[in-house]
Design a protein around this motif. Structure first.
Motif, short mmCIF file in Angstrom:
data_model
loop_
_atom_site.label_atom_id
_atom_site.label_comp_id
_atom_site.label_asym_id
_atom_site.label_seq_id
_atom_site.Cartn_x
_atom_site.Cartn_y
_atom_site.Cartn_z
N GLU A 10 -7.15 2.21 1.70
CA GLU A 10 -5.90 3.10 1.77
C GLU A 10 -5.80 3.58 0.50
OE1 GLU A 10 -2.85 2.82 3.59
OE2 GLU A 10 -4.15 2.12 5.19
N ARG A 37 0.75 3.92 -3.07
CA ARG A 37 0.33 5.25 -2.73
C ARG A 37 1.32 6.50 -3.20
NH1 ARG A 37 0.44 4.75 2.32
NH2 ARG A 37 -1.69 4.17 2.66
N LEU A 56 -6.54 -2.36 0.53
CA LEU A 56 -6.07 -1.49 -0.40
C LEU A 56 -7.19 -0.52 -0.77
CD1 LEU A 56 -4.04 -4.08 -2.52
CD2 LEU A 56 -3.07 -2.35 -0.76
N ALA A 103 0.76 -1.18 -0.03
CA ALA A 103 0.05 0.16 0.10
C ALA A 103 0.99 1.27 -0.09
CB ALA A 103 -0.97 -0.09 1.04
#
Length: 357
Positions: free
Chosen positions: A141, A101, A138, A97
């Protein structure tokens, strides 16, 4: 963010198709070296950090596009299949993650656990549950804009159940992936898929189920190999695939030609140590008409053969151009209504027979 080519709807007249060139972070990025290939979609995988953990900081913590000369779209895979074969090196979901990101990739794949061939129904169910838990994490996130969930299943009911979970998680997915195609087509140890025909029929069923469930979405098939398989899956309904076949063939010393299996760039009648066939007269004619970044600068077929025999890079550039051209040709054939004729000239009968044309 670049604009994607979207899958057709029942009301659309065009079908936009996309091929992502699979690329190792440890290998030369051939597509960046030729103007004709720059800007083509590229796919990298976090799986390479499973074998070499230092790559997390050395490569994946930095912008990827500048490192690999990427001018076009970039997809980043979670490396789920690699982690399945090397569980001791598996990356934590939080690490994935965090990379996702901060990455400059345009799309990234949810961490999935593909079902194995010799697993019980309960073992497969456990894998689907873990895949679903990763998707939920995910999703929280990262959201749905760039995240691609993956459909798996060894039976129609399993595929349907996993599709239902993806739909329940969100109604705003832009992309959906179809996983597990490569091991299915390799037909390892699965008595229910004991021959190639049954394996292809099962792949066809998974693709059609997914496309019917997500008619407005981009549907991506992972890890597709030869050009004929790429065209077959696109004809079945996916509009996006990734492949390292063009690199693998080049590394093996072979080249692609339209509608032909991989061949060594050698004229028939010339004795070689290779097991694959050399080029027939008809295939030599195809090579003479090739306009790839390598062939178009050669004045004779002998010069083309010499270039393609010389090293990996010319073969890889040639193969990438051929398979990309085949995808564009299929797209044109669909738009003009000539796809039946085009596919009959490109696909082996065992794939062509599965198409409802």
């Amino acid at each position: 963010m670049f604009e994607f080519l979207h899958a057709p709807t029942k009301h659309s007249k065009e079908k936009k198709l996309q091929l992502w060139l699979g690329q190792s972070v440890r290998a030369r990025v051939v597509s960046a070296e030729f103007d004709e290939l720059k800007g083509q979609p590229l796919m990298l995988s976090l799986g390479e950090a499973v074998h070499r953990p230092q790559y997390l900081q050395k490569i994946f913590s930095k912008p990827l596009k500048p490192q690999f000369g990427v001018d076009g779209p970039l997809m980043l895979d979670s490396g789920g299949f690699t982690m399945m074969t090397n569980p001791d090196g598996a990356l934590p979901i939080q690490t994935i993650a965090d990379v996702y990101r901060d990455t400059d990739a345009d799309l990234f794949i949810s961490l999935d656990f593909p079902p194995g061939f010799d697993e019980t129904e309960q073992e497969r169910s456990d894998k689907y549950r873990r895949t679903q838990e990763n998707l939920e994490f995910l999703l929280q996130e990262l959201g749905t804009e760039k995240l691609i969930p993956v459909v798996h299943g060894r039976t129609i009911d399993e595929v349907s159940a996993n599709i239902d979970v993806i739909k329940a998680r969100s109604s705003s997915w832009a992309w959906v992936g179809v996983g597990g195609i490569v091991p299915l087509l390799r037909q390892k140890n699965d008595s229910r898929l004991s021959d190639g025909r049954h394996a292809r029929e099962h792949v066809s069923s998974i693709v059609r189920q997914t496309k019917e469930a997500f008619p407005e979405h981009n549907v991506h098939a992972f890890g597709v190999g030869a050009p004929s398989t790429i065209l077959s899956l696109m004809a079945l309904g996916v509009n996006s695939v990734d492949s390292i076949g063009w690199r693998s063939a080049a590394n093996f010393g072979t080249i692609y030609l339209p509608g032909r299996p991989a061949r060594f760039p050698t004229k028939s009648g010339i004795k070689t140590r290779h097991t694959r066939p050399a080029l027939t007269e008809a295939e030599i004619e195809l090579l003479e008409n090739c306009l790839c970044p390598i062939c178009k600068h050669c004045s004779s077929v002998e010069e083309r053969l010499a270039k393609l025999n010389s090293s990996y890079v010319p073969r890889a550039a040639h193969n990438a151009w051929v398979v990309l051209s085949e995808v564009r040709s299929l797209e044109s054939a669909i738009a003009s209504g000539e796809h039946h004729h085009f596919l009959s000239s490109r696909l082996p009968s065992h794939w062509f027979s599965l198409l409802n044309l």
